[in-house]
Motif scaffolding. Structure first.
Motif, PDB file in Angstrom:
ATOM      1  N   ALA A  55       0.846  -1.191   0.000  1.00 26.77           N
ATOM      2  CA  ALA A  55       0.000   0.000   0.000  1.00 26.77           C
ATOM      3  C   ALA A  55       0.882   1.242   0.000  1.00 26.77           C
ATOM      4  CB  ALA A  55      -0.929   0.009   1.209  1.00 26.77           C
ATOM      5  N   MET A  56       0.943   1.931  -1.134  1.00 27.17           N
ATOM      6  CA  MET A  56       1.743   3.147  -1.247  1.00 27.17           C
ATOM      7  C   MET A  56       1.081   4.289  -0.473  1.00 27.17           C
ATOM      8  SD  MET A  56       2.768   5.307  -4.678  1.00 27.17           S
ATOM      9  CE  MET A  56       3.748   4.022  -5.421  1.00 27.17           C
ATOM     10  N   ALA A  57       1.889   5.091   0.194  1.00 26.12           N
ATOM     11  CA  ALA A  57       1.367   6.235   0.928  1.00 26.12           C
ATOM     12  C   ALA A  57       0.703   7.222  -0.014  1.00 26.12           C
ATOM     13  CB  ALA A  57       2.495   6.918   1.694  1.00 26.12           C
ATOM     14  N   GLU A  58      -0.305   7.917   0.480  1.00 27.04           N
ATOM     15  CA  GLU A  58      -0.952   8.954  -0.312  1.00 27.04           C
ATOM     16  C   GLU A  58       0.036  10.084  -0.585  1.00 27.04           C
ATOM     17  OE1 GLU A  58      -3.977   8.945  -1.718  1.00 27.04           O
ATOM     18  OE2 GLU A  58      -4.138   6.889  -1.004  1.00 27.04           O
ATOM     19  N   GLY A  59      -0.112  10.729  -1.715  1.00 34.08           N
ATOM     20  CA  GLY A  59       0.805  11.805  -2.082  1.00 34.08           C
ATOM     21  C   GLY A  59       1.596  11.441  -3.310  1.00 34.08           C
ATOM     22  N   MET A  60       2.865  11.804  -3.313  1.00 29.57           N
ATOM     23  CA  MET A  60       3.681  11.640  -4.512  1.00 29.57           C
ATOM     24  C   MET A  60       4.620  10.445  -4.408  1.00 29.57           C
ATOM     25  SD  MET A  60       4.411  15.554  -5.615  1.00 29.57           S
ATOM     26  CE  MET A  60       3.032  16.666  -5.803  1.00 29.57           C
ATOM     27  N   GLY A  61       4.030   9.279  -4.273  1.00 28.11           N
ATOM     28  CA  GLY A  61       4.798   8.063  -4.379  1.00 28.11           C
ATOM     29  C   GLY A  61       5.387   7.553  -3.080  1.00 28.11           C
ATOM     30  N   GLY A  62       5.956   6.355  -3.172  1.00 28.08           N
ATOM     31  CA  GLY A  62       6.589   5.715  -2.032  1.00 28.08           C
ATOM     32  C   GLY A  62       7.899   5.082  -2.442  1.00 28.08           C
ATOM     33  N   GLY A  63       8.777   4.881  -1.485  1.00 24.59           N
ATOM     34  CA  GLY A  63      10.127   4.440  -1.795  1.00 24.59           C
ATOM     35  C   GLY A  63      10.431   3.016  -1.389  1.00 24.59           C
ATOM     36  N   VAL A  64      11.695   2.615  -1.649  1.00 20.75           N
ATOM     37  CA  VAL A  64      12.183   1.297  -1.279  1.00 20.75           C
ATOM     38  C   VAL A  64      13.675   1.412  -0.990  1.00 20.75           C
ATOM     39  CG1 VAL A  64      12.578   0.650  -3.701  1.00 20.75           C
ATOM     40  CG2 VAL A  64      12.371  -1.134  -1.957  1.00 20.75           C
ATOM     41  N   GLY A 396       4.506   4.241 -11.722  1.00 16.85           N
ATOM     42  CA  GLY A 396       5.658   3.794 -10.975  1.00 16.85           C
ATOM     43  C   GLY A 396       6.295   4.943 -10.222  1.00 16.85           C
ATOM     44  N   SER A 397       6.799   4.680  -9.039  1.00 18.29           N
ATOM     45  CA  SER A 397       7.379   5.709  -8.182  1.00 18.29           C
ATOM     46  C   SER A 397       8.894   5.501  -8.057  1.00 18.29           C
ATOM     47  CB  SER A 397       6.709   5.678  -6.807  1.00 18.29           C
ATOM     48  OG  SER A 397       7.310   6.576  -5.913  1.00 18.29           O
ATOM     49  N   SER A 398       9.321   4.653  -7.131  1.00 21.05           N
ATOM     50  CA  SER A 398      10.747   4.392  -6.978  1.00 21.05           C
ATOM     51  C   SER A 398      11.175   3.265  -7.919  1.00 21.05           C
ATOM     52  CB  SER A 398      11.061   4.005  -5.538  1.00 21.05           C
ATOM     53  OG  SER A 398      12.454   3.966  -5.314  1.00 21.05           O
ATOM     54  N   LEU A 399      12.428   3.299  -8.342  1.00 30.26           N
ATOM     55  CA  LEU A 399      12.987   2.272  -9.221  1.00 30.26           C
ATOM     56  C   LEU A 399      14.447   2.080  -8.854  1.00 30.26           C
ATOM     57  CD1 LEU A 399      12.585   0.428 -11.752  1.00 30.26           C
ATOM     58  CD2 LEU A 399      13.474   2.340 -13.097  1.00 30.26           C
ATOM     59  N   VAL A 400      14.817   0.866  -8.455  1.00 27.10           N
ATOM     60  CA  VAL A 400      16.193   0.589  -8.073  1.00 27.10           C
ATOM     61  C   VAL A 400      16.673  -0.675  -8.778  1.00 27.10           C
ATOM     62  CG1 VAL A 400      16.084   1.742  -5.833  1.00 27.10           C
ATOM     63  CG2 VAL A 400      15.439  -0.672  -6.013  1.00 27.10           C
ATOM     64  N   ALA A 401      17.982  -0.754  -8.980  1.00 29.49           N
ATOM     65  CA  ALA A 401      18.604  -1.911  -9.616  1.00 29.49           C
ATOM     66  C   ALA A 401      19.479  -2.645  -8.603  1.00 29.49           C
ATOM     67  CB  ALA A 401      19.447  -1.463 -10.812  1.00 29.49           C
ATOM     68  N   PHE A 402      19.392  -3.969  -8.581  1.00 31.55           N
ATOM     69  CA  PHE A 402      20.268  -4.793  -7.746  1.00 31.55           C
ATOM     70  C   PHE A 402      20.172  -6.237  -8.239  1.00 31.55           C
ATOM     71  CE2 PHE A 402      16.163  -5.079  -5.826  1.00 31.55           C
ATOM     72  CZ  PHE A 402      16.080  -6.294  -5.146  1.00 31.55           C
ATOM     73  N   ASP A 411      18.922  -6.721 -11.803  1.00 29.66           N
ATOM     74  CA  ASP A 411      17.468  -6.829 -11.819  1.00 29.66           C
ATOM     75  C   ASP A 411      16.868  -5.490 -11.384  1.00 29.66           C
ATOM     76  OD1 ASP A 411      17.664  -9.792 -12.252  1.00 29.66           O
ATOM     77  OD2 ASP A 411      18.519  -9.704 -10.235  1.00 29.66           O
ATOM     78  N   LEU A 412      15.562  -5.350 -11.496  1.00 24.38           N
ATOM     79  CA  LEU A 412      14.887  -4.098 -11.168  1.00 24.38           C
ATOM     80  C   LEU A 412      13.788  -4.325 -10.139  1.00 24.38           C
ATOM     81  CD1 LEU A 412      14.516  -2.533 -14.748  1.00 24.38           C
ATOM     82  CD2 LEU A 412      16.013  -1.709 -12.912  1.00 24.38           C
ATOM     83  N   LEU A 413      13.595  -3.355  -9.265  1.00 23.41           N
ATOM     84  CA  LEU A 413      12.487  -3.354  -8.310  1.00 23.41           C
ATOM     85  C   LEU A 413      11.768  -2.026  -8.419  1.00 23.41           C
ATOM     86  CD1 LEU A 413      10.917  -4.640  -5.974  1.00 23.41           C
ATOM     87  CD2 LEU A 413      12.623  -3.707  -4.399  1.00 23.41           C
ATOM     88  N   GLN A 414      10.461  -2.096  -8.609  1.00 23.73           N
ATOM     89  CA  GLN A 414       9.647  -0.929  -8.909  1.00 23.73           C
ATOM     90  C   GLN A 414       8.500  -0.836  -7.897  1.00 23.73           C
ATOM     91  OE1 GLN A 414       7.697  -1.545 -12.648  1.00 23.73           O
ATOM     92  NE2 GLN A 414       7.611   0.610 -13.185  1.00 23.73           N
ATOM     93  N   THR A 415       8.365   0.316  -7.227  1.00 21.11           N
ATOM     94  CA  THR A 415       7.187   0.539  -6.391  1.00 21.11           C
ATOM     95  C   THR A 415       6.146   1.257  -7.226  1.00 21.11           C
ATOM     96  OG1 THR A 415       7.959   2.680  -5.536  1.00 21.11           O
ATOM     97  CG2 THR A 415       8.612   0.721  -4.312  1.00 21.11           C
ATOM     98  N   CYS A 416       4.965   0.702  -7.267  1.00 21.81           N
ATOM     99  CA  CYS A 416       3.884   1.275  -8.067  1.00 21.81           C
ATOM    100  C   CYS A 416       2.660   1.513  -7.197  1.00 21.81           C
ATOM    101  CB  CYS A 416       3.522   0.343  -9.222  1.00 21.81           C
ATOM    102  SG  CYS A 416       4.851   0.086 -10.411  1.00 21.81           S
ATOM    103  N   LYS A 417       1.765   2.330  -7.682  1.00 25.04           N
ATOM    104  CA  LYS A 417       0.570   2.665  -6.927  1.00 25.04           C
ATOM    105  C   LYS A 417      -0.221   1.419  -6.573  1.00 25.04           C
ATOM    106  CE  LYS A 417      -2.487   5.485  -5.170  1.00 25.04           C
ATOM    107  NZ  LYS A 417      -2.202   6.208  -3.907  1.00 25.04           N
ATOM    108  N   GLU A 418      -0.200   0.405  -7.471  1.00 27.78           N
ATOM    109  CA  GLU A 418      -0.997  -0.787  -7.214  1.00 27.78           C
ATOM    110  C   GLU A 418      -0.198  -1.981  -6.710  1.00 27.78           C
ATOM    111  OE1 GLU A 418      -0.369  -3.478  -9.652  1.00 27.78           O
ATOM    112  OE2 GLU A 418       1.168  -2.039 -10.143  1.00 27.78           O
ATOM    113  N   GLY A 419       1.121  -1.788  -6.456  1.00 27.62           N
ATOM    114  CA  GLY A 419       1.874  -2.906  -5.914  1.00 27.62           C
ATOM    115  C   GLY A 419       3.362  -2.827  -6.168  1.00 27.62           C
ATOM    116  N   LEU A 420       4.078  -3.846  -5.669  1.00 25.63           N
ATOM    117  CA  LEU A 420       5.516  -3.970  -5.880  1.00 25.63           C
ATOM    118  C   LEU A 420       5.772  -4.884  -7.068  1.00 25.63           C
ATOM    119  CD1 LEU A 420       6.666  -4.610  -2.196  1.00 25.63           C
ATOM    120  CD2 LEU A 420       6.943  -2.495  -3.481  1.00 25.63           C
TER     121      LEU A 420
END
Length: 616
Positions: A55-64, A396-402, A411-420
């Motif tokens: 569940a992404m926080a309300e506002g402008m995205g969420g991180g990881v 999509g909000s945050s995007l990281v590579a590892f 690989d990529l990990l993406q936080t999105c409004k509807e899920g990870l």
């Protein structure tokens, strides 16, 4: 930083010319990959790896925030959730599956969270966790969880002096921006910068005794109450050995805070050409042109003539200069951009770029983008989003590579409004064999408080290939990537040289390193003669000449930078050459020249102080 050439240019490229260049770059990028090239495809494995709802926080995205918090060799990640939902700590079970251990570990809070940062704040060798809460509804803007036992955390917010509430400028609108960490005063302890959307940022100085002091006002790092600071990164942009801060600012100009070595900063963004005043969101650092310094990519909203910016680093020593080249490079437009990261997606030894996008209304169908480095003499990318399967239209909000499965590719990990969404890099060689080639993963490590060597620069040489990465803490949009550098090597089976420049000025160099491994590197045992800039065992005129040549003539880097710091002020600049000349020709007595340094050996253990080779 590159000293071999100087190029001119500012970020405000004339739009008509830039548009033509972008069209030409896009057309050139449509050529299909060669028949012998690896096949690149990202596959969403979130469900099969056990990653549940988010569940992404309300506002402008969420991180990881990603890190190997339990030190088992595999990268885990922490995800803050919205108010009323528990934060998640996904432990990596050797690349096979993930399990949420947040509650068991003591970090399963339900107050709204925005982003987080892994750092060893108390210098005990274990990673601690700093969570930036959503100021719309949280009791405190920060929560600091210290790792007290293997995979067990305790709330140390109050005792660390971080229990505080940062009120936004306009009630009900503001929340925390991204965080980053680095050692701003070179005392070995990691300090923290935290942005604020619609409010003032925070800068916390780590006292080294378990507490932080708030330097937000005294340091000078203010952008004004109406500015929206979405993300910041720390890096030594002017190459003086001290970390600086670059901030992506919405509603005002970006800031480039240059460290003045006294816990204060000066904004050099206007003078350096990095002061874009558009709708900046996320930041990625990488050496896209292969000249040995870090360039800056910043996402934007593609409207009203605006676009993402790629700031090519044309600096020479402390003379900071950036030239904007996004459109000619083919990476200017991604619609409403958020998180971004440089990675070698196809393992060919060149940095590629991934960007996640989206919002509401006309931007609700913005696709994610993957730009592959075309490998030309000039910086050019081709859009491989559809072919690689990274073209979803989620917000999509945050995007990281590892490298979550330790197979050597990013690989990529993406936080999105509807899920990870965890996207496994399914790189295949011609014929279907897994993997695109060889790799090397380097993990710099240090004794002392900054155990993960945050701020270190890793360089490798493999044949004609030259690559570099920075070990950072805080990147993308509300994101953090692990403290390691993943290098694609193509067909190379060995690396000629690995060099790590540690944040305290020490270095380590390894030669003839085998590929396809995860390599931990500690600072080599170091003894030097202060003032002996050319490392010939004597303090003489040639050392002053070496310093000036390094600073102004584009000559090779000094073998031991601390040796060149003749006046022992923590910086390598013209004052060191003047100090040497005064000592040599005016008979000025010095207790500093000729002294050595304490260091650690190659296993990270204290080696004590060794005497210098010559005493004066």
């Amino acid at each position: 930083m590159s000293r071999a050439r100087m190029r001119s240019g500012r970020w405000a490229v004339p739009l008509a010319r830039a548009a033509l260049v972008e069209v030409l770059a896009f057309a050139a990028a449509q050529a299909p990959a060669g028949a012998g090239d690896p096949t690149l495809r990202f596959e969403d494995v979130s469900a099969t790896k056990g990653i549940g709802p988010y569940a992404m926080a309300e506002g402008m995205g969420g991180g990881v925030a990603t890190a190997d918090f339990d030190e088992d060799g595999f990268i885990d990640f922490f995800v803050p959730n919205a108010e009323g939902e528990r934060h998640q700590l996904w432990r990596n079970l050797h690349g096979e599956r993930f399990e949420d251990v947040a509650v068991a570990a003591g970090v399963g809070m339900t107050e709204g969270g925005r982003c987080a940062l892994w750092l060893d704040d108390d210098g005990d060798g274990d990673l601690d966790l700093l969570v930036a809460n959503d100021t719309l509804d949280a009791e405190t803007s920060f929560r600091l969880f210290r790792q007290a036992s293997p995979a067990g955390f305790v709330d140390a917010t109050r005792e660390a002096g971080l229990f505080r509430y940062a009120r936004p400028t306009r009630e009900g609108r503001g929340h925390r921006g991204g965080m980053c960490a680095g050692d701003i005063d070179r005392d070995g302890w990691l300090d923290v910068y935290a942005g604020m959307v619609d409010g003032e940022p925070s800068l916390f100085h780590n006292r080294g005794d378990g507490t932080f002091e708030d330097l937000s006002k005294s340091s000078g790092v203010t952008t004004g109450p109406e500015a929206w600071e979405h993300q910041a990164v720390m890096s030594d942009f002017n190459d003086d050995g001290w970390p600086d801060i670059y901030v992506a600012v919405d509603m005002a100009s970006n800031r480039l805070w240059i460290n003045r070595h006294d816990l204060t900063f000066t904004d050099m963004a206007p003078e350096s050409g990095s002061d874009s005043a558009w709708n900046e969101m996320g930041i990625a650092l990488g050496d896209v042109d292969g000249d040995g310094d870090l360039d800056i990519y910043v996402t934007n909203i593609a409207r009203d003539g605006r676009y993402n910016i790629l700031l090519r680093n044309d600096s020479i020593g402390g003379d900071l200069r950036f030239g904007e080249i996004a459109r000619e490079a083919g990476v200017g437009f991604t619609d409403w951009g958020w998180g971004c990261t440089f990675l070698d997606a196809d393992g060919d030894g060149r940095l590629d770029l991934a960007v996640t996008n989206g919002w509401y209304g006309e931007f609700s169908n913005d696709p994610s983008r993957l730009f592959l480095n075309a490998g030309e003499n000039s910086v050019r990318f081709r859009d491989a989003s559809a072919a690689a399967g990274f073209d979803d239209t989620r917000w999509g909000s945050s995007l990281v590579a590892f490298d979550f499965d330790r197979d050597g590719d990013a690989d990529l990990l993406q936080t999105c409004k509807e899920g990870l969404h965890l996207l496994a890099n399914q790189l295949r060689r011609p014929g279907g064999q897994e993997g695109g080639g060889s790799y090397l993963t380097v993990r710099p490590r240090m004794a002392g408080p900054n155990t993960r060597a945050v701020g270190a620069i890793v360089r490798i040489e493999a044949g004609a290939s030259r690559q570099m990465r920075q070990i950072g803490a805080g990147t993308s949009y509300l994101g953090q990537e692990p403290a390691e550098a993943v290098f694609g090597l193509g067909s190379a089976t060995r690396v000629d040289r690995v060099t790590v420049e540690f944040p305290d000025g020490r270095r380590a160099e390894l030669r003839d390193v085998a590929a396809d491994q995860v390599l931990d590197v500690f600072p080599a045992k170091l003894t030097f003669l202060r003032g002996d800039a050319n490392s010939d065992g004597r303090v003489e005129l040639g050392d002053a000449i070496a310093i000036l040549g390094y600073l102004f003539l584009g000559e090779e880097d000094l073998a031991c930078r601390p040796a060149g710091d003749a006046n022992d002020d923590g910086s390598l600049d013209t004052s060191d050459a003047i100090y040497l000349l005064s000592y040599l020709f005016r008979g000025v007595a010095s207790q500093k020249l000729g002294s050595g340094a304490c260091a650690v050996d190659s296993n990270g253990q204290d080696a004590g102080c060794e005497p210098p080779r010559t005493c004066f």
